[in-house]
Design a protein around this motif. Structure first.
Motif, PDB file in Angstrom:
ATOM      1  N   ARG A   1       0.815  -1.180   0.000  1.00  0.00           N
ATOM      2  CA  ARG A   1       0.000   0.000   0.000  1.00  0.00           C
ATOM      3  C   ARG A   1       0.864   1.251   0.000  1.00  0.00           C
ATOM      4  O   ARG A   1       0.566   2.213  -0.693  1.00  0.00           O
ATOM      5  CB  ARG A   1      -0.851  -0.011   1.271  1.00  0.00           C
ATOM      6  CG  ARG A   1      -2.285   0.091   1.018  1.00  0.00           C
ATOM      7  CD  ARG A   1      -3.052   0.211   2.289  1.00  0.00           C
ATOM      8  NE  ARG A   1      -4.187  -0.706   2.239  1.00  0.00           N
ATOM      9  CZ  ARG A   1      -5.024  -0.952   3.180  1.00  0.00           C
ATOM     10  NH1 ARG A   1      -4.828  -0.375   4.336  1.00  0.00           N
ATOM     11  NH2 ARG A   1      -6.024  -1.753   3.030  1.00  0.00           N
ATOM     12  N   GLU A   2       1.869   1.222   0.839  1.00  0.00           N
ATOM     13  CA  GLU A   2       2.737   2.384   0.907  1.00  0.00           C
ATOM     14  C   GLU A   2       3.445   2.623  -0.420  1.00  0.00           C
ATOM     15  O   GLU A   2       3.560   3.760  -0.879  1.00  0.00           O
ATOM     16  CB  GLU A   2       3.767   2.151   2.025  1.00  0.00           C
ATOM     17  CG  GLU A   2       3.895   3.338   2.944  1.00  0.00           C
ATOM     18  CD  GLU A   2       4.825   3.035   4.084  1.00  0.00           C
ATOM     19  OE1 GLU A   2       6.036   3.148   3.856  1.00  0.00           O
ATOM     20  OE2 GLU A   2       4.337   2.676   5.164  1.00  0.00           O
ATOM     21  N   MET A   3       3.873   1.530  -1.031  1.00  0.00           N
ATOM     22  CA  MET A   3       4.570   1.665  -2.336  1.00  0.00           C
ATOM     23  C   MET A   3       3.628   2.210  -3.400  1.00  0.00           C
ATOM     24  O   MET A   3       4.004   3.093  -4.172  1.00  0.00           O
ATOM     25  CB  MET A   3       5.105   0.302  -2.789  1.00  0.00           C
ATOM     26  CG  MET A   3       6.389  -0.146  -2.094  1.00  0.00           C
ATOM     27  SD  MET A   3       7.704   1.027  -2.310  1.00  0.00           S
ATOM     28  CE  MET A   3       8.234   0.655  -3.937  1.00  0.00           C
ATOM     29  N   ALA A   4       2.401   1.721  -3.419  1.00  0.00           N
ATOM     30  CA  ALA A   4       1.438   2.211  -4.421  1.00  0.00           C
ATOM     31  C   ALA A   4       1.142   3.682  -4.197  1.00  0.00           C
ATOM     32  O   ALA A   4       1.032   4.467  -5.135  1.00  0.00           O
ATOM     33  CB  ALA A   4       0.155   1.383  -4.331  1.00  0.00           C
ATOM     34  N   GLY A   5       1.043   4.095  -2.937  1.00  0.00           N
ATOM     35  CA  GLY A   5       0.791   5.504  -2.625  1.00  0.00           C
ATOM     36  C   GLY A   5       1.945   6.378  -3.063  1.00  0.00           C
ATOM     37  O   GLY A   5       1.746   7.472  -3.590  1.00  0.00           O
ATOM     38  N   ARG A   6       3.175   5.896  -2.868  1.00  0.00           N
ATOM     39  CA  ARG A   6       4.348   6.697  -3.274  1.00  0.00           C
ATOM     40  C   ARG A   6       4.439   6.815  -4.799  1.00  0.00           C
ATOM     41  O   ARG A   6       4.777   7.876  -5.327  1.00  0.00           O
ATOM     42  CB  ARG A   6       5.627   6.060  -2.734  1.00  0.00           C
ATOM     43  CG  ARG A   6       5.810   6.297  -1.259  1.00  0.00           C
ATOM     44  CD  ARG A   6       7.118   5.763  -0.780  1.00  0.00           C
ATOM     45  NE  ARG A   6       7.231   5.904   0.668  1.00  0.00           N
ATOM     46  CZ  ARG A   6       8.195   5.388   1.373  1.00  0.00           C
ATOM     47  NH1 ARG A   6       9.124   4.677   0.794  1.00  0.00           N
ATOM     48  NH2 ARG A   6       8.227   5.573   2.674  1.00  0.00           N
ATOM     49  N   GLN A   7       4.124   5.725  -5.475  1.00  0.00           N
ATOM     50  CA  GLN A   7       4.157   5.772  -6.946  1.00  0.00           C
ATOM     51  C   GLN A   7       3.109   6.747  -7.473  1.00  0.00           C
ATOM     52  O   GLN A   7       3.373   7.522  -8.386  1.00  0.00           O
ATOM     53  CB  GLN A   7       3.909   4.378  -7.533  1.00  0.00           C
ATOM     54  CG  GLN A   7       5.081   3.435  -7.384  1.00  0.00           C
ATOM     55  CD  GLN A   7       4.757   2.047  -7.887  1.00  0.00           C
ATOM     56  OE1 GLN A   7       3.617   1.766  -8.247  1.00  0.00           O
ATOM     57  NE2 GLN A   7       5.773   1.183  -7.903  1.00  0.00           N
ATOM     58  N   LEU A   8       1.917   6.703  -6.889  1.00  0.00           N
ATOM     59  CA  LEU A   8       0.848   7.594  -7.312  1.00  0.00           C
ATOM     60  C   LEU A   8       1.224   9.036  -7.064  1.00  0.00           C
ATOM     61  O   LEU A   8       1.020   9.915  -7.915  1.00  0.00           O
ATOM     62  CB  LEU A   8      -0.437   7.234  -6.545  1.00  0.00           C
ATOM     63  CG  LEU A   8      -1.664   8.054  -6.871  1.00  0.00           C
ATOM     64  CD1 LEU A   8      -2.070   7.837  -8.325  1.00  0.00           C
ATOM     65  CD2 LEU A   8      -2.799   7.686  -5.965  1.00  0.00           C
ATOM     66  N   MET A  13       3.125  14.315  -9.141  1.00  0.00           N
ATOM     67  CA  MET A  13       4.100  15.411  -9.105  1.00  0.00           C
ATOM     68  C   MET A  13       4.742  15.628 -10.478  1.00  0.00           C
ATOM     69  O   MET A  13       4.968  16.759 -10.911  1.00  0.00           O
ATOM     70  CB  MET A  13       5.190  15.114  -8.070  1.00  0.00           C
ATOM     71  CG  MET A  13       4.680  15.131  -6.630  1.00  0.00           C
ATOM     72  SD  MET A  13       3.997  16.701  -6.170  1.00  0.00           S
ATOM     73  CE  MET A  13       5.430  17.677  -6.039  1.00  0.00           C
ATOM     74  N   SER A  14       5.015  14.530 -11.184  1.00  0.00           N
ATOM     75  CA  SER A  14       5.629  14.683 -12.515  1.00  0.00           C
ATOM     76  C   SER A  14       4.634  15.300 -13.492  1.00  0.00           C
ATOM     77  O   SER A  14       5.016  16.074 -14.374  1.00  0.00           O
ATOM     78  CB  SER A  14       6.115  13.324 -13.043  1.00  0.00           C
ATOM     79  OG  SER A  14       5.011  12.469 -13.256  1.00  0.00           O
TER      80      SER A  14
END
Length: 191
Positions: A1-8, A13-14
């Motif tokens: 979950r944390e990884m998916a949130g960071r990717q999103l 941001m990009s």
């Protein structure tokens, strides 16, 4: 979950740093439904579906069922269940001994009742003897009171009937030959 949130967050941001990016595309990237896909042809990130998660506070990831837990016996099985009462052995007493004990207790009780009856009879005899010994003394006092009262009545009668010829003081007016009984309740009237 944390990884998916960071990717999103990184993708958002990009997109914000690109000059040609518009806000509706940003919403679509972030998972808001009903907006068109971004111009670059990238697939929008789907919104997370939390309906198939485990119970609250279980820490189970989405779309993953927690492993089933089966309650069973410990290794080697359960121990023996003790159902026998451990109260000791009941002593055996023959019925003749019980009857003998009851007989002894009842005999003692009857003996004590007899002793009490004898005591009460003795007290009753003593009370009766005391009354019999006091009776002549009490009767003598009563006789003295009666004689004094009779003399007063005779004096009063003589004074009242002094003018009546042939009147005898203390003589009965009824002329009966029966047994004499003292006149109770006859008192002179004082004025």
């Amino acid at each position: 979950r944390e990884m998916a949130g960071r990717q999103l967050l990184g993708r958002a941001m990009s997109l914000l740093q690109r000059p040609t990016m518009q806000h509706p595309q940003l919403f679509q990237v972030l998972g808001v439904r009903g907006l068109s896909s971004p111009p670059g042809g990238e697939e929008p990130i789907k919104a997370a579906d939390y309906r198939k998660q485990g119970g609250a506070g279980t820490g189970v990831k989405p779309y993953e069922m927690p492993p089933a837990k089966q309650d069973g016996p410990p290794p080697g099985g359960f121990g023996e269940v003790k159902i026998r009462r451990n109260v000791g052995k009941t002593p055996w007493v023959p019925s003749t001994a019980i009857l003998a004990m009851v007989g002894v207790i009842m005999s003692y009780g009857i003996y004590k009742v007899g002793v009490g009856n004898r005591k009460r009879r003795g007290w009753k005899k003593e009370k009766l003897a005391a009354r019999q010994n006091l009776l002549p003394l009490l009767q003598a006092e009563e006789d003295a009171k009666f004689v004094a009262r009779q003399q007063e009545l005779d004096a009063w009668e003589a004074q009242v009937m002094k003018d009546v010829p042939g009147w005898k003081v203390g003589e009965s007016v009824f002329h009966t030959k029966k047994r004499w009984i003292p006149p109770y309740g006859s008192q002179p009237t004082t004025q």
